[in-house]
Write a protein that holds these residues in place. Structure first.
Motif, short mmCIF file in Angstrom:
data_model
loop_
_atom_site.label_atom_id
_atom_site.label_comp_id
_atom_site.label_asym_id
_atom_site.label_seq_id
_atom_site.Cartn_x
_atom_site.Cartn_y
_atom_site.Cartn_z
N LEU A 208 36.67 68.38 44.38
CA LEU A 208 37.03 67.05 43.86
C LEU A 208 37.45 67.14 42.41
O LEU A 208 38.42 66.51 41.99
CB LEU A 208 35.83 66.08 44.00
N GLY A 209 36.74 67.95 41.63
CA GLY A 209 37.07 68.10 40.22
C GLY A 209 38.44 68.68 39.99
O GLY A 209 39.17 68.27 39.09
N GLN B 178 32.34 61.29 39.61
CA GLN B 178 31.70 60.82 38.38
C GLN B 178 30.21 60.58 38.57
O GLN B 178 29.40 60.89 37.70
CB GLN B 178 32.37 59.53 37.90
N ARG B 179 29.85 60.06 39.74
CA ARG B 179 28.43 59.87 40.04
C ARG B 179 27.70 61.21 39.97
O ARG B 179 26.66 61.34 39.35
CB ARG B 179 28.28 59.27 41.45
N TRP B 180 28.29 62.25 40.59
CA TRP B 180 27.65 63.57 40.63
C TRP B 180 27.55 64.18 39.23
O TRP B 180 26.51 64.73 38.85
CB TRP B 180 28.44 64.51 41.56
N VAL B 181 28.64 64.07 38.47
CA VAL B 181 28.65 64.66 37.12
C VAL B 181 27.64 63.96 36.22
O VAL B 181 27.04 64.59 35.36
CB VAL B 181 30.07 64.59 36.50
N GLY B 182 27.42 62.67 36.45
CA GLY B 182 26.51 61.92 35.61
C GLY B 182 25.06 61.97 36.04
O GLY B 182 24.21 61.31 35.46
N THR B 183 24.77 62.76 37.07
CA THR B 183 23.40 62.86 37.59
C THR B 183 22.72 64.12 37.05
O THR B 183 23.34 65.18 36.98
CB THR B 183 23.42 62.93 39.13
N VAL B 184 21.46 64.00 36.67
CA VAL B 184 20.68 65.17 36.28
C VAL B 184 20.12 65.81 37.55
O VAL B 184 19.30 65.21 38.23
CB VAL B 184 19.52 64.80 35.33
N HIS B 185 20.63 66.99 37.86
CA HIS B 185 20.16 67.70 39.06
C HIS B 185 19.10 68.70 38.66
O HIS B 185 19.28 69.43 37.68
CB HIS B 185 21.32 68.43 39.73
N GLN B 186 18.01 68.76 39.42
CA GLN B 186 17.02 69.77 39.04
C GLN B 186 17.55 71.15 39.44
O GLN B 186 18.04 71.34 40.56
CB GLN B 186 15.64 69.50 39.65
N ALA B 187 17.47 72.05 38.49
CA ALA B 187 17.99 73.40 38.70
C ALA B 187 17.19 74.14 39.77
O ALA B 187 15.96 74.08 39.78
CB ALA B 187 17.96 74.17 37.39
#
Lengths: 190, 190
Positions: free
Chosen positions: B8-9, B80-89
């Motif tokens: 998508l990016g 944008q939703r994904w990029v703006g989310t803090v994902h736990q590593a």
DNA sequence: TGTTACATGTAAGCAGTTACATGATTTT
DNA sequence: AAAATCATGTAACTGCTTACATGTAACA
């Protein structure tokens, strides 16, 4: 292909049950590999089939079956072969830095939140790894003790130094990751 | 879950065929994610089903079918939703450092060979990433140009700076990995 | 005419995660 | 008596890699 050698490496230090191995690899102590028990138990069966480990059944209490696994000579040879081989590193795939390259699409405050949250987890990971390195160097981790018990005294310092060095390396890498994420914050503008 | 957002990016920068995307992700240029075409084509189908991209069929020459994929508004929102989310590593899983923790079992010269080989690949990776950062900062990479063409002039510097910063970060991390591997060589003794 | 690049797919298999499933022993 | 820990498995699903499979178009 790494889990089998991680398991062999642990069993080279001491005999363990599947349950103990599961605890050991349960994303826990910030060790170098992790796996659920659903991956451990079938793998142990395969390793037995291949003659790399042997399992001896016992009981806990009156009825609870427990199998203790020990590495064989073939297993030790296979471990050493693997450790002594130069493996080509798989291409880097870090979801965070993929995310980071798209951060320009976000409002700077939100992008900053994403970056600082990552930096913090890396700082924490660095601290854990550093603490573990200290424990290792002091010889306070049980597994290394068992490993040392089968090596000559004059090797002890070299072995603990090396293992501690690996965790110190993890700490340094995590610190660099944190620093680099923080450096990106400065480029955010606004 | 990352490949879909990587795709998508890229499609957010410009329209592409499955073949072009495959080239892009083919473990090539030292980019941030990689995937074979056998993963790309089925994924594009799914993304179309989900309405995140649209595919328009065309031809190359007389008979060669080619489908060009473009991101939809829903796709841009999801990105944008994904990029703006803090994902736990996910817990670190680097086969090399697993290997390194067992290096005490090897003759020091062999262990040194394993460590220096790794250090060298990391130095090379650092150089590639650093060179890419320079290209980005100079605005010489085609994809970023297309991305910039749809943004206002005064944003250009911020965007190239951020993207270059990500590759500079990759370079710094690879350099630390190389340094740490080289530091282990010193602990080898002999 | 042969080779390289363009172009799109499917299939088999492995590694890994999450969930399902069961039961004994020890501790509180 | 209840909860936590010990103990061992299987099943379903996802992501990814490698291999199979096919054919067109451009270039030397």
């Amino acid at each position: 292909m790494s889990l089998r050698h991680a398991v062999l490496g642990v069993l080279a230090a001491r005999e363990m049950t599947g349950y103990e191995l599961s605890r050991f690899f349960d994303s826990s102590a910030g060790w170098l590999w992790s796996a659920g028990h659903s991956q451990i138990y079938p793998l142990l069966g395969k390793l037995v089939d291949e003659g790399l480990v042997t399992g001896s059944e016992g009981v806990r209490g009156e009825h609870l079956r427990r199998v203790s696994y020990r590495i064989t000579e073939a297993g030790e040879n296979e471990l050493q072969r693997w450790v002594g081989t130069v493996h080509q590193a798989a291409p880097e795939k870090d979801p965070f830095w993929l995310q980071a390259v798209f951060l320009d699409q976000l409002e700077p405050p939100l992008a900053r939140a994403v970056l600082t949250a990552y930096a913090e987890t890396q700082r924490e990971a660095a601290e854990r790894a550093g603490a573990h390195a200290v424990e290792l160097r002091a010889g306070r981790t049980p597994l290394v003790r068992e490993r040392l018990s089968r090596r000559s005294e004059d090797e002890h310092h070299r072995i603990t130094g090396l293992k501690a060095g690996v965790f110190a390396a993890q700490a340094a890498i995590a610190t660099t990751r944190a620093e680099q994420a923080e450096a990106l914050v400065e480029l955010l503008g606004d």
